[in-house]
Scaffold this motif. Sequence first.
Motif, mmCIF file in Angstrom:
data_model
loop_
_atom_site.group_PDB
_atom_site.id
_atom_site.type_symbol
_atom_site.label_atom_id
_atom_site.label_comp_id
_atom_site.label_asym_id
_atom_site.label_seq_id
_atom_site.Cartn_x
_atom_site.Cartn_y
_atom_site.Cartn_z
ATOM 1 N N ALA A 258 -4.444 3.823 -8.858
ATOM 2 C CA ALA A 258 -3.298 3.103 -9.418
ATOM 3 C C ALA A 258 -3.579 1.628 -9.655
ATOM 4 O O ALA A 258 -2.757 0.935 -10.252
ATOM 5 C CB ALA A 258 -2.095 3.248 -8.492
ATOM 6 N N ALA A 277 6.323 5.899 -12.401
ATOM 7 C CA ALA A 277 5.722 6.080 -11.073
ATOM 8 C C ALA A 277 6.759 6.537 -10.055
ATOM 9 O O ALA A 277 6.450 7.329 -9.157
ATOM 10 C CB ALA A 277 5.066 4.778 -10.621
ATOM 11 N N LEU A 280 7.191 10.183 -10.362
ATOM 12 C CA LEU A 280 6.071 10.842 -9.681
ATOM 13 C C LEU A 280 6.252 10.822 -8.169
ATOM 14 O O LEU A 280 5.935 11.794 -7.475
ATOM 15 C CB LEU A 280 4.750 10.162 -10.055
ATOM 16 C CG LEU A 280 4.198 10.415 -11.452
ATOM 17 C CD1 LEU A 280 2.940 9.578 -11.667
ATOM 18 C CD2 LEU A 280 3.882 11.886 -11.660
ATOM 19 N N LEU A 281 6.744 9.695 -7.653
ATOM 20 C CA LEU A 281 6.965 9.575 -6.208
ATOM 21 C C LEU A 281 7.936 10.645 -5.724
ATOM 22 O O LEU A 281 7.670 11.333 -4.723
ATOM 23 C CB LEU A 281 7.514 8.180 -5.890
ATOM 24 C CG LEU A 281 7.867 7.905 -4.425
ATOM 25 C CD1 LEU A 281 6.612 7.921 -3.570
ATOM 26 C CD2 LEU A 281 8.585 6.563 -4.289
ATOM 27 N N SER A 284 6.337 14.083 -5.873
ATOM 28 C CA SER A 284 5.262 14.315 -4.899
ATOM 29 C C SER A 284 5.770 15.001 -3.643
ATOM 30 O O SER A 284 5.026 15.717 -2.959
ATOM 31 C CB SER A 284 4.589 12.990 -4.530
ATOM 32 O OG SER A 284 5.426 12.187 -3.696
ATOM 33 N N VAL A 304 -0.726 11.799 -5.182
ATOM 34 C CA VAL A 304 0.299 11.379 -6.140
ATOM 35 C C VAL A 304 1.207 10.312 -5.539
ATOM 36 O O VAL A 304 1.532 9.310 -6.186
ATOM 37 C CB VAL A 304 1.129 12.594 -6.606
ATOM 38 C CG1 VAL A 304 2.305 12.139 -7.478
ATOM 39 C CG2 VAL A 304 0.254 13.560 -7.385
ATOM 40 N N ALA A 308 1.608 6.516 -6.910
ATOM 41 C CA ALA A 308 2.902 6.012 -7.362
ATOM 42 C C ALA A 308 3.297 4.732 -6.628
ATOM 43 O O ALA A 308 3.766 3.764 -7.244
ATOM 44 C CB ALA A 308 3.971 7.085 -7.169
#
Length: 397
Positions: A258, A277, A280-281, A284, A304, A308
Amino acid sequence: MSLTHGRRVLFAVICAVAVATIYVAQPVLTQIGKDLGLPEADLGRIVTAGQLGYPIGLVLLVPLGDMFDRRKLIAVHLLLAAAGTALTAVAGQVWLLLAGLALAGLFAVVVQTTVAFAADLSAAAERGRTLGAVTSGVIIGILGARVLAGSLAALWGWRSIYVTLAGLLLVLACLVLKLLPADPRGERASYGAVLISFGRLFREGLFVSRGLIAFFLFASFGVLWSGLSLPLAAEPWHLSTAQVGLFGIAGLAGALGASRAGLGADTGHSSVITGGALVLLAASWLATGQASWSLWPVVVGVVVLDFAVQAVHVSNQHILTAAYARHTSSVIGGYMLFYSLGSAVGAIGTTAIYSAAGWAGSSLLGAAFALCALAVWAATRRAPQTSPTFGPATDGR
């Protein structure tokens, strides 16, 4: 001004070594306790001593970067951190150990002064790249500290860890004075005025919104890294501490990946990167929530999540250092208060929830924190990215 590759590396190394002083005690707590006759129930005091000084330093020391030549300030703080680690290394009594750890933790906030100085030395078009590289040093320090501590302690005992850190901090202080440019100041504000200005940041909409995102971001991060060992050590896995530690390598890979988020921030996409992001967080946790049934999804989820977290962290700092260009040290210090509080809430929350609802409950908590961060971003993403009180970035200072 363009920051050279060598200076960027130096900044990253400073961050890695300084932040390691807070975390190296964790894997060798038992060894320290046996050496100093500290009961197992009191071992938590060792970790607390180092972390207690950190928020104090964020408020009282980091704003000094808006007053003084940061090259000299960083060197002085590195020397004082070295004094703390040296005192820890020779401590024969518990109170001396705790004093040394507290001193080292207090001046570990040199990390934030370093980040602010690196951002100011960078050309506006390269600030995100610099922040990505320098904050990667922090991640390396946090995760690498455990590897360093375990190796040195196995060879020469726990005291060798702090001797090594003290030596590295002294060398870095010398390199800072030799390799970094001076940071001259014009008319200097009083310390009281700087602290008042620091307090006013918490009335700034842009600062508070990014701070709240950081709070929920690192609360989610804290849920994972403070609680993941619980399901992995339980049935059906029964993993050892060393095996659980290997998951940190996956986290390191995600976080370092990242670092390139800073390049996107340099092209004006910080807000978009933040939103993507955070999605994605939250996602995850669908993978890490499988820890009680399967390990491979956990590895994917860890990568992930750390990707993020680092992407949002870099984007947040890019936005704030650009918007508050004349107060970068204060704004980074204030922002990190949200970080510290969020991490603590996540750590406390995950242990409490796990005892009542298992890892499924902890995973829901982590996902909820991520969704809260996403909600703050969605509610404030159209807000101005400059500060009417402190002024937009105009001069790189």
